[in-house]
Design a protein around this motif. Structure first.
Motif, mmCIF file in Angstrom:
data_model
loop_
_atom_site.group_PDB
_atom_site.id
_atom_site.type_symbol
_atom_site.label_atom_id
_atom_site.label_comp_id
_atom_site.label_asym_id
_atom_site.label_seq_id
_atom_site.Cartn_x
_atom_site.Cartn_y
_atom_site.Cartn_z
ATOM 1 N N THR A 1 22.950 -9.486 48.086
ATOM 2 C CA THR A 1 23.380 -9.122 46.733
ATOM 3 C C THR A 1 24.264 -7.888 46.811
ATOM 4 O OG1 THR A 1 21.343 -10.005 45.753
ATOM 5 C CG2 THR A 1 22.629 -8.461 44.418
ATOM 6 N N LEU A 2 25.424 -7.972 46.178
ATOM 7 C CA LEU A 2 26.362 -6.849 46.112
ATOM 8 C C LEU A 2 26.375 -6.325 44.681
ATOM 9 C CD1 LEU A 2 28.761 -5.121 47.258
ATOM 10 C CD2 LEU A 2 30.263 -6.992 46.527
ATOM 11 N N THR A 3 26.096 -5.040 44.524
ATOM 12 C CA THR A 3 26.077 -4.409 43.208
ATOM 13 C C THR A 3 26.961 -3.165 43.249
ATOM 14 O OG1 THR A 3 23.790 -5.139 42.885
ATOM 15 C CG2 THR A 3 24.619 -3.441 41.391
ATOM 16 N N TYR A 4 27.757 -2.972 42.199
ATOM 17 C CA TYR A 4 28.590 -1.762 42.181
ATOM 18 C C TYR A 4 28.879 -1.320 40.750
ATOM 19 C CZ TYR A 4 32.405 -5.172 41.513
ATOM 20 O OH TYR A 4 33.197 -6.199 41.048
ATOM 21 N N PRO A 5 28.963 0.007 40.552
ATOM 22 C CA PRO A 5 29.351 0.525 39.237
ATOM 23 C C PRO A 5 30.870 0.485 39.091
ATOM 24 C CG PRO A 5 28.895 2.332 40.718
ATOM 25 C CD PRO A 5 28.606 1.068 41.489
ATOM 26 N N VAL A 6 31.340 0.364 37.851
ATOM 27 C CA VAL A 6 32.776 0.407 37.559
ATOM 28 C C VAL A 6 33.088 1.807 37.018
ATOM 29 C CG1 VAL A 6 34.676 -0.603 36.252
ATOM 30 C CG2 VAL A 6 32.805 -2.048 37.082
ATOM 31 N N LEU A 7 33.952 2.532 37.728
ATOM 32 C CA LEU A 7 34.248 3.915 37.392
ATOM 33 C C LEU A 7 35.673 4.084 36.880
ATOM 34 C CD1 LEU A 7 32.651 5.685 40.506
ATOM 35 C CD2 LEU A 7 31.562 5.082 38.340
ATOM 36 N N TYR A 8 35.822 4.981 35.926
ATOM 37 C CA TYR A 8 37.137 5.282 35.352
ATOM 38 C C TYR A 8 37.398 6.773 35.471
ATOM 39 C CZ TYR A 8 36.665 0.610 33.333
ATOM 40 O OH TYR A 8 36.482 -0.741 33.167
ATOM 41 N N GLY A 9 38.571 7.119 35.972
ATOM 42 C CA GLY A 9 38.912 8.533 36.144
ATOM 43 C C GLY A 9 39.385 9.201 34.876
ATOM 44 N N SER B 1 39.420 2.483 37.716
ATOM 45 C CA SER B 1 40.634 3.217 38.059
ATOM 46 C C SER B 1 40.444 4.186 39.222
ATOM 47 C CB SER B 1 41.149 3.987 36.840
ATOM 48 O OG SER B 1 40.176 4.902 36.364
ATOM 49 N N VAL B 2 39.211 4.385 39.687
ATOM 50 C CA VAL B 2 38.934 5.182 40.879
ATOM 51 C C VAL B 2 37.974 4.402 41.766
ATOM 52 C CG1 VAL B 2 39.361 7.424 39.822
ATOM 53 C CG2 VAL B 2 37.079 6.425 39.695
ATOM 54 N N GLU B 3 37.974 4.718 43.062
ATOM 55 C CA GLU B 3 37.149 3.978 44.010
ATOM 56 C C GLU B 3 35.662 4.158 43.688
ATOM 57 O OE1 GLU B 3 38.257 7.978 45.906
ATOM 58 O OE2 GLU B 3 39.242 6.405 44.714
ATOM 59 N N THR B 4 34.876 3.160 44.097
ATOM 60 C CA THR B 4 33.447 3.179 43.807
ATOM 61 C C THR B 4 32.651 2.732 45.022
ATOM 62 O OG1 THR B 4 31.734 2.380 42.289
ATOM 63 C CG2 THR B 4 33.425 0.809 42.918
ATOM 64 N N GLY B 5 31.481 3.319 45.194
ATOM 65 C CA GLY B 5 30.574 2.879 46.242
ATOM 66 C C GLY B 5 29.846 1.608 45.839
ATOM 67 N N VAL B 6 29.130 1.018 46.779
ATOM 68 C CA VAL B 6 28.444 -0.244 46.537
ATOM 69 C C VAL B 6 26.992 -0.141 46.982
ATOM 70 C CG1 VAL B 6 30.560 -1.578 46.819
ATOM 71 C CG2 VAL B 6 29.071 -1.204 48.800
ATOM 72 N N ASP C 1 27.448 -1.481 32.248
ATOM 73 C CA ASP C 1 26.960 -2.629 33.006
ATOM 74 C C ASP C 1 27.523 -2.614 34.427
ATOM 75 O OD1 ASP C 1 25.558 -3.640 30.794
ATOM 76 O OD2 ASP C 1 27.372 -4.622 30.032
ATOM 77 N N ARG C 2 26.633 -2.642 35.401
ATOM 78 C CA ARG C 2 27.070 -2.753 36.795
ATOM 79 C C ARG C 2 27.347 -4.215 37.135
ATOM 80 N NH1 ARG C 2 24.321 1.647 40.828
ATOM 81 N NH2 ARG C 2 24.913 3.503 39.610
ATOM 82 N N ILE C 3 28.254 -4.422 38.047
ATOM 83 C CA ILE C 3 28.619 -5.772 38.466
ATOM 84 C C ILE C 3 27.676 -6.213 39.589
ATOM 85 C CG2 ILE C 3 30.441 -7.270 39.308
ATOM 86 C CD1 ILE C 3 30.969 -6.010 36.572
ATOM 87 N N ILE C 4 27.141 -7.425 39.474
ATOM 88 C CA ILE C 4 26.228 -7.981 40.477
ATOM 89 C C ILE C 4 26.802 -9.297 40.984
ATOM 90 C CG2 ILE C 4 23.893 -8.811 40.937
ATOM 91 C CD1 ILE C 4 22.909 -7.048 38.667
ATOM 92 N N ASN D 1 30.059 15.384 37.678
ATOM 93 C CA ASN D 1 30.698 14.174 38.195
ATOM 94 C C ASN D 1 31.801 13.811 37.200
ATOM 95 O OD1 ASN D 1 31.518 11.595 38.950
ATOM 96 N ND2 ASN D 1 29.452 10.880 39.406
ATOM 97 N N PRO D 2 33.074 13.819 37.604
ATOM 98 C CA PRO D 2 34.159 13.675 36.631
ATOM 99 C C PRO D 2 34.417 12.257 36.151
ATOM 100 C CG PRO D 2 35.072 13.861 38.833
ATOM 101 C CD PRO D 2 33.578 14.061 38.972
ATOM 102 N N ASP D 3 33.736 11.252 36.707
ATOM 103 C CA ASP D 3 34.064 9.860 36.398
ATOM 104 C C ASP D 3 33.233 9.317 35.241
ATOM 105 O OD1 ASP D 3 35.906 9.752 38.479
ATOM 106 O OD2 ASP D 3 34.358 9.207 39.938
ATOM 107 N N PHE D 4 33.873 8.478 34.424
ATOM 108 C CA PHE D 4 33.178 7.723 33.391
ATOM 109 C C PHE D 4 32.714 6.402 34.004
ATOM 110 C CE2 PHE D 4 36.359 10.358 31.283
ATOM 111 C CZ PHE D 4 35.633 10.967 30.291
ATOM 112 N N GLU D 5 31.459 6.032 33.750
ATOM 113 C CA GLU D 5 30.896 4.812 34.339
ATOM 114 C C GLU D 5 30.598 3.787 33.255
ATOM 115 O OE1 GLU D 5 26.906 3.302 36.753
ATOM 116 O OE2 GLU D 5 27.570 5.386 36.969
#
Length: 273
Positions: free
Chosen positions: A263-271, A165-170, A143-146, A136-140
């Motif tokens: 509740t919406l939770t998502y990881p923050v990803l960097y390419g 900097s790259v799209e993320t799932g939720v 802390d996930r955003i809640i 998986n090429p992305d840096f995560e």
């Protein structure tokens, strides 16, 4: 600016490496492979038409190359001692996690498998070159955003400023507190193209609907009376698996009637770093 690198083995052991000059120890000399990875773009050409038509694209796996200098103090450690420490973390075929810490406090993680471990045993200035493949090429971010939000019947969106900097799932958990025939998720990123996800199912008070649009972990389930079942059959075939894109996203879950909490939770990803 990067300040340190934390290496976690499969057994949970930690090795912390710094980027500044030290009198002795294991010193990071250079790291390659932190830039955005190459994209493979697929297109099709047609007779009598100039150029080609875009079909799809994907980013390749990431290859990180570490060069580490070995500087023993010759009192408590030797070159062999330092090399054996590295063997315990970087033996080829080993899985590990790399955590990169930046000067602004951001810490990101990426998982990888050691491909090669190369060193010159009789070099006057001993060093090690380690190749790590990250599938998986992305840096995560650690802390996930809640966000705790509510459905609404007016489609009034919540603005979510996604800093990756790259799209993320939720991941969405809807705590159903009344009879509900379903709901629709809308997301409009900066390109103003509306993405929607439509779920039509008979939901009752006490149900919990879990939706994951994270790549490789996509699912839609309902928890009722302690029993979890799939709701993929209730998803419209025209639905988009909702993702957040860099910048502002207009996000809303539409459901007629009284508001339902979710509740919406998502990881923050960097390419790239």
């Amino acid at each position: 600016m990067l300040t340190s690198l934390k290496v976690f083995s499969q057994q949970g052991d930690l090795l912390t490496l710094t980027f500044r000059e030290e009198n002795y120890g294991i010193i990071v000399s250079s790291i390659a492979g932190l830039d955005p990875v190459k994209a493979t773009i697929v297109s099709s050409s047609f007779a009598q038409l100039d150029g080609s038509q875009y079909q799809s694209s994907r980013r390749e796996e990431r290859h990180i190359i570490l060069k580490l200098d070995l500087i023993p103090d010759y009192i408590t450690t030797s070159v062999e001692d330092l090399r054996r420490i590295l063997y315990s973390f970087f033996m080829p075929k080993s899985m590990l996690n790399l955590n990169f810490v930046r000067s602004d406090g951001l810490e990101v993680t990426i998982a990888g498998m050691v491909e090669t471990f190369e060193t010159e045993l009789f070099d006057k200035d001993p060093s090690v070159i380690i190749s790590i493949t990250c599938f998986n090429p992305d840096f995560e971010a650690l802390d996930r955003i809640i966000r705790n939000l509510n459905t609404n019947a007016t489609q009034t969106p919540t603005i979510i400023d996604y800093v990756g900097s790259v799209e993320t799932g939720v991941e969405i958990t809807v705590n159903v507190g009344r009879t509900l025939a379903g709901f629709t998720i809308y997301n409009t990123p900066a390109d103003n193209a509306i993405r929607s996800f439509d779920l039509e199912a008979s939901l009752i008070n006490g149900d919990k609907v879990n939706i994951s649009t994270i790549r490789g972990k996509k699912k839609v389930t309902r928890l009722r009376a302690g029993v979890e079942s799939s709701l993929l059959y209730a998803v419209s075939p025209y639905s988009n698996w909702i993702e957040l894109f860099p910048g502002n996203n207009s996000f809303v879950i539409y459901a007629s009637g009284a508001a339902v909490p979710y509740t919406l939770t998502y990881p923050v990803l960097y390419g790239g770093l």
